[in-house]
Motif scaffolding. Structure first.
Motif, PDB file in Angstrom:
ATOM      1  N   GLU A 136     -42.055  12.541  36.537  1.00 30.78           N
ATOM      2  CA  GLU A 136     -42.103  11.533  35.471  1.00 30.78           C
ATOM      3  C   GLU A 136     -41.488  10.218  35.950  1.00 30.78           C
ATOM      4  O   GLU A 136     -41.977   9.134  35.604  1.00 30.78           O
ATOM      5  N   SER A 137     -40.468  10.274  36.765  1.00 30.05           N
ATOM      6  CA  SER A 137     -39.885   9.042  37.333  1.00 30.05           C
ATOM      7  C   SER A 137     -40.839   8.387  38.325  1.00 30.05           C
ATOM      8  O   SER A 137     -40.892   7.161  38.423  1.00 30.05           O
ATOM      9  N   MET A 138     -41.594   9.216  39.065  1.00 22.10           N
ATOM     10  CA  MET A 138     -42.557   8.665  40.033  1.00 22.10           C
ATOM     11  C   MET A 138     -43.745   8.009  39.327  1.00 22.10           C
ATOM     12  O   MET A 138     -44.312   7.038  39.811  1.00 22.10           O
ATOM     13  N   PHE A 139     -44.142   8.587  38.173  1.00 19.58           N
ATOM     14  CA  PHE A 139     -45.405   8.193  37.542  1.00 19.58           C
ATOM     15  C   PHE A 139     -45.276   7.106  36.475  1.00 19.58           C
ATOM     16  O   PHE A 139     -46.240   6.395  36.217  1.00 19.58           O
ATOM     17  N   PHE A 140     -44.101   7.005  35.842  1.00 22.07           N
ATOM     18  CA  PHE A 140     -44.031   6.136  34.664  1.00 22.07           C
ATOM     19  C   PHE A 140     -42.851   5.177  34.709  1.00 22.07           C
ATOM     20  O   PHE A 140     -41.748   5.558  35.118  1.00 22.07           O
ATOM     21  N   ASP A 141     -43.100   3.973  34.243  1.00 20.95           N
ATOM     22  CA  ASP A 141     -42.015   3.074  33.830  1.00 20.95           C
ATOM     23  C   ASP A 141     -41.827   3.259  32.325  1.00 20.95           C
ATOM     24  O   ASP A 141     -42.730   3.733  31.633  1.00 20.95           O
ATOM     25  N   GLY A 142     -40.649   2.862  31.850  1.00 22.83           N
ATOM     26  CA  GLY A 142     -40.400   2.901  30.399  1.00 22.83           C
ATOM     27  C   GLY A 142     -39.929   4.247  29.881  1.00 22.83           C
ATOM     28  O   GLY A 142     -40.057   4.536  28.686  1.00 22.83           O
ATOM     29  N   LEU A 143     -39.392   5.086  30.758  1.00 20.80           N
ATOM     30  CA  LEU A 143     -38.947   6.420  30.341  1.00 20.80           C
ATOM     31  C   LEU A 143     -37.713   6.341  29.457  1.00 20.80           C
ATOM     32  O   LEU A 143     -36.888   5.432  29.602  1.00 20.80           O
ATOM     33  N   PRO A 144     -37.537   7.329  28.572  1.00 20.75           N
ATOM     34  CA  PRO A 144     -36.241   7.469  27.894  1.00 20.75           C
ATOM     35  C   PRO A 144     -35.129   7.546  28.941  1.00 20.75           C
ATOM     36  O   PRO A 144     -35.330   8.101  30.032  1.00 20.75           O
ATOM     37  N   GLN A 145     -33.974   6.995  28.605  1.00 23.04           N
ATOM     38  CA  GLN A 145     -32.888   6.893  29.580  1.00 23.04           C
ATOM     39  C   GLN A 145     -31.903   8.048  29.443  1.00 23.04           C
ATOM     40  O   GLN A 145     -31.595   8.491  28.326  1.00 23.04           O
ATOM     41  N   LEU A 146     -31.425   8.512  30.604  1.00 24.58           N
ATOM     42  CA  LEU A 146     -30.410   9.555  30.635  1.00 24.58           C
ATOM     43  C   LEU A 146     -29.033   8.899  30.532  1.00 24.58           C
ATOM     44  O   LEU A 146     -28.647   8.119  31.413  1.00 24.58           O
ATOM     45  N   ARG A 147     -28.324   9.191  29.452  1.00 21.59           N
ATOM     46  CA  ARG A 147     -26.986   8.604  29.250  1.00 21.59           C
ATOM     47  C   ARG A 147     -26.010   9.686  28.790  1.00 21.59           C
ATOM     48  O   ARG A 147     -26.205  10.277  27.740  1.00 21.59           O
ATOM     49  N   LYS A 148     -24.984   9.886  29.598  1.00 16.93           N
ATOM     50  CA  LYS A 148     -23.917  10.846  29.252  1.00 16.93           C
ATOM     51  C   LYS A 148     -24.483  12.197  28.821  1.00 16.93           C
ATOM     52  O   LYS A 148     -24.125  12.741  27.767  1.00 16.93           O
ATOM     53  N   GLY A 149     -25.401  12.716  29.626  1.00 19.90           N
ATOM     54  CA  GLY A 149     -25.910  14.062  29.374  1.00 19.90           C
ATOM     55  C   GLY A 149     -26.930  14.169  28.261  1.00 19.90           C
ATOM     56  O   GLY A 149     -27.208  15.271  27.786  1.00 19.90           O
ATOM     57  N   ALA A 150     -27.492  13.025  27.830  1.00 17.76           N
ATOM     58  CA  ALA A 150     -28.511  13.065  26.772  1.00 17.76           C
ATOM     59  C   ALA A 150     -29.614  12.065  27.096  1.00 17.76           C
ATOM     60  O   ALA A 150     -29.363  11.038  27.743  1.00 17.76           O
ATOM     61  N   LEU A 151     -30.826  12.361  26.655  1.00 13.31           N
ATOM     62  CA  LEU A 151     -31.918  11.396  26.777  1.00 13.31           C
ATOM     63  C   LEU A 151     -31.967  10.552  25.507  1.00 13.31           C
ATOM     64  O   LEU A 151     -31.843  11.078  24.387  1.00 13.31           O
ATOM     65  N   VAL A 152     -32.129   9.244  25.711  1.00 15.56           N
ATOM     66  CA  VAL A 152     -32.148   8.312  24.591  1.00 15.56           C
ATOM     67  C   VAL A 152     -33.467   7.539  24.656  1.00 15.56           C
ATOM     68  O   VAL A 152     -33.793   6.917  25.671  1.00 15.56           O
ATOM     69  N   VAL A 153     -34.229   7.609  23.570  1.00 18.01           N
ATOM     70  CA  VAL A 153     -35.509   6.900  23.477  1.00 18.01           C
ATOM     71  C   VAL A 153     -35.254   5.455  23.069  1.00 18.01           C
ATOM     72  O   VAL A 153     -34.441   5.189  22.171  1.00 18.01           O
ATOM     73  N   ASP A 154     -35.940   4.530  23.734  1.00 21.31           N
ATOM     74  CA  ASP A 154     -35.882   3.129  23.316  1.00 21.31           C
ATOM     75  C   ASP A 154     -36.924   2.930  22.211  1.00 21.31           C
ATOM     76  O   ASP A 154     -38.117   2.813  22.477  1.00 21.31           O
ATOM     77  N   VAL A 155     -36.452   2.894  20.961  1.00 22.05           N
ATOM     78  CA  VAL A 155     -37.393   2.841  19.832  1.00 22.05           C
ATOM     79  C   VAL A 155     -38.006   1.450  19.651  1.00 22.05           C
ATOM     80  O   VAL A 155     -38.862   1.258  18.790  1.00 22.05           O
ATOM     81  N   ASP A 156     -37.597   0.510  20.496  1.00 16.92           N
ATOM     82  CA  ASP A 156     -38.256  -0.805  20.463  1.00 16.92           C
ATOM     83  C   ASP A 156     -39.545  -0.810  21.280  1.00 16.92           C
ATOM     84  O   ASP A 156     -40.299  -1.784  21.240  1.00 16.92           O
ATOM     85  N   ARG A 157     -39.784   0.272  22.017  1.00 15.93           N
ATOM     86  CA  ARG A 157     -41.033   0.372  22.783  1.00 15.93           C
ATOM     87  C   ARG A 157     -42.065   1.102  21.919  1.00 15.93           C
ATOM     88  O   ARG A 157     -41.799   2.182  21.394  1.00 15.93           O
ATOM     89  N   ALA A 158     -43.256   0.533  21.798  1.00 20.95           N
ATOM     90  CA  ALA A 158     -44.287   1.157  20.953  1.00 20.95           C
ATOM     91  C   ALA A 158     -44.794   2.448  21.588  1.00 20.95           C
ATOM     92  O   ALA A 158     -44.834   2.578  22.812  1.00 20.95           O
ATOM     93  N   GLY A 159     -45.179   3.378  20.746  1.00 20.11           N
ATOM     94  CA  GLY A 159     -45.723   4.649  21.226  1.00 20.11           C
ATOM     95  C   GLY A 159     -44.679   5.442  21.992  1.00 20.11           C
ATOM     96  O   GLY A 159     -43.518   5.516  21.600  1.00 20.11           O
ATOM     97  N   LEU A 160     -45.133   6.053  23.105  1.00 16.01           N
ATOM     98  CA  LEU A 160     -44.192   6.756  23.981  1.00 16.01           C
ATOM     99  C   LEU A 160     -43.447   5.781  24.889  1.00 16.01           C
ATOM    100  O   LEU A 160     -42.503   6.165  25.580  1.00 16.01           O
ATOM    101  N   GLY A 161     -43.912   4.548  24.927  1.00 16.20           N
ATOM    102  CA  GLY A 161     -43.253   3.516  25.743  1.00 16.20           C
ATOM    103  C   GLY A 161     -43.552   3.626  27.225  1.00 16.20           C
ATOM    104  O   GLY A 161     -42.922   2.949  28.034  1.00 16.20           O
TER     105      GLY A 161
END
Ligand code: MG
Length: 366
Positions: A326-351
């Motif tokens: 997923e890191s190789m294939f996509f930009d705009g991934l949810p970010q890994l922060r302190k052991g959790a994935l966080v979605v950027d809800v300002d990005r439309a769709g899956l982002g």
């Protein structure tokens, strides 16, 4: 029909096969590559994108029969399209690879619908939580002790406290490998094991005693996930270790059978197999009705969206192969922060933005 004017005007699917970064194996198979099948749906200037991990054959099932269902349809009507896709696969083989093709399309439909509405998929589904706790997963049985320790300790250093390793290929070596893993991650990090159904019932019970000495608190598929009585037997013997299974579940009938049998403490759900976000939410409801928590299986950056939305979520599997692809294939991934994935809800769709130039070498079918 909703009566909107939106119509799907193009359906595409492409399969890519990516070599692993080292030989990989679990208790029942070994592999040297992973195939991702990406479905794209177009509606005027909008494009929805979704994926699954399966055989490249899924791409041809998206081309036909699924595109016959989708072309000209209103992308807002996901439940209606989901049922129509399921029916179109009935005589082809369903569940199975067809169901995984449908899963990729379901993800693309949610992406497209959210983009048409100008919101993130997480916002469209509705938030139960903003952070999705993950656990680091890999620890393949093909790894040397050194590779195993380096990978699992690396997760802990990244802030992912909970980790999972594979067992079951060589049962006589498993105790030594689990002790080595515990040594690498320290005394306090939760340690999970996954046998992928490799043990007999008696082997599982015997090894569980050894794993308990290393404070293992999760025993995944100690026996085959088809052996519901065996899972229940192991579960009923373990007081301080959860038994988990469900990653091969296709539909609500499957999940209901597993839970009715009292087979698991935690139900695993994989939306890339069980009908996308739509199927994931159905499975989560079945678990909720049984009072059983859930854990999402693999495809971490995709599952992060639906994991924000469902009740009873314990965690999401941050699987080495899929996190890497997923890191190789996509930009705009949810970010890994302190052991959790966080979605950027300002990005439309899956982002997600596909890095087309970077991945062309892996394309095997479209
Ligand atoms: Mg597993």
């Amino acid at each position: 029909m909703t009566g909107t004017t939106a119509r799907i005007d193009r359906v595409d699917a492409t399969a890519y096969t990516v070599p692993t970064d080292a030989p990989e194996a679990d208790g029942t198979i070994s592999w040297d590559s992973t195939t991702i099948v990406i479905a794209t749906l177009r509606c005027d200037d909008y494009q929805g994108l979704g994926y699954t991990y399966t055989h490249a054959a899924a791409a041809s099932l998206i081309a036909k029969p699924l595109s016959n269902v989708l072309n000209g349809a209103d992308p807002m009507d996901i439940p209606q399209l989901w049922e129509a896709m399921r029916r179109s696969l009935r005589n082809i083989g369903c569940p199975g690879v067809g169901w995984m093709a449908m899963s990729a399309v379901d993800h693309a439909l949610w992406d497209l619908k959210a983009k048409l509405l100008g919101v993130s998929v997480t916002t469209l589904l509705g938030c139960a939580r903003e952070r999705v706790p993950v656990y680091g997963s890999g620890g393949f049985t093909s790894y040397t002790i050194d590779q195993l320790q380096t990978q699992l300790a690396g997760y802990v250093e990244q802030g992912i406290a909970r980790v999972k390793m594979k067992v079951g290929t060589h049962p006589d070596q498993d105790a030594r490998r689990v002790f080595a893993a515990r040594e690498a991650i320290g005394e306090h990090a939760p340690l999970m094991v996954d046998a992928n159904g490799a043990y007999t019932r008696k082997q599982a019970l015997t090894l569980a005693d050894t794993f308990a000495e290393c404070n293992v608190d999760w025993f995944e598929e100690p026996v085959s996930s088809d052996d519901l009585q065996g899972l229940a037997l192991v579960r009923n013997h373990l007081r301080h270790m959860d038994v988990a299974a469900g990653e091969y579940g296709w539909d609500t009938w499957y999940f209901n059978r597993m839970l009715d049998a009292g087979a698991v403490d935690v139900l695993q759900i994989d939306g890339t197999r069980c009908g996308g976000f739509t199927g994931f939410m159905q499975a989560a409801s079945v678990a909720q009705a049984h009072g059983i928590p859930i854990s999402a299986h693999c495809a971490p950056h995709l599952h992060a969206h639906v994991c924000c939305a469902v009740p009873g979520l314990r965690h999401l599997e941050y699987f080495h192969d899929h996190a890497r692809i997923e890191s190789m294939f996509f930009d705009g991934l949810p970010q890994l922060r302190k052991g959790a994935l966080v979605v950027d809800v300002d990005r439309a769709g899956l982002g997600l933005i596909l890095k087309k130039q970077d991945i062309e070498e892996y394309r095997v079918a479209s």
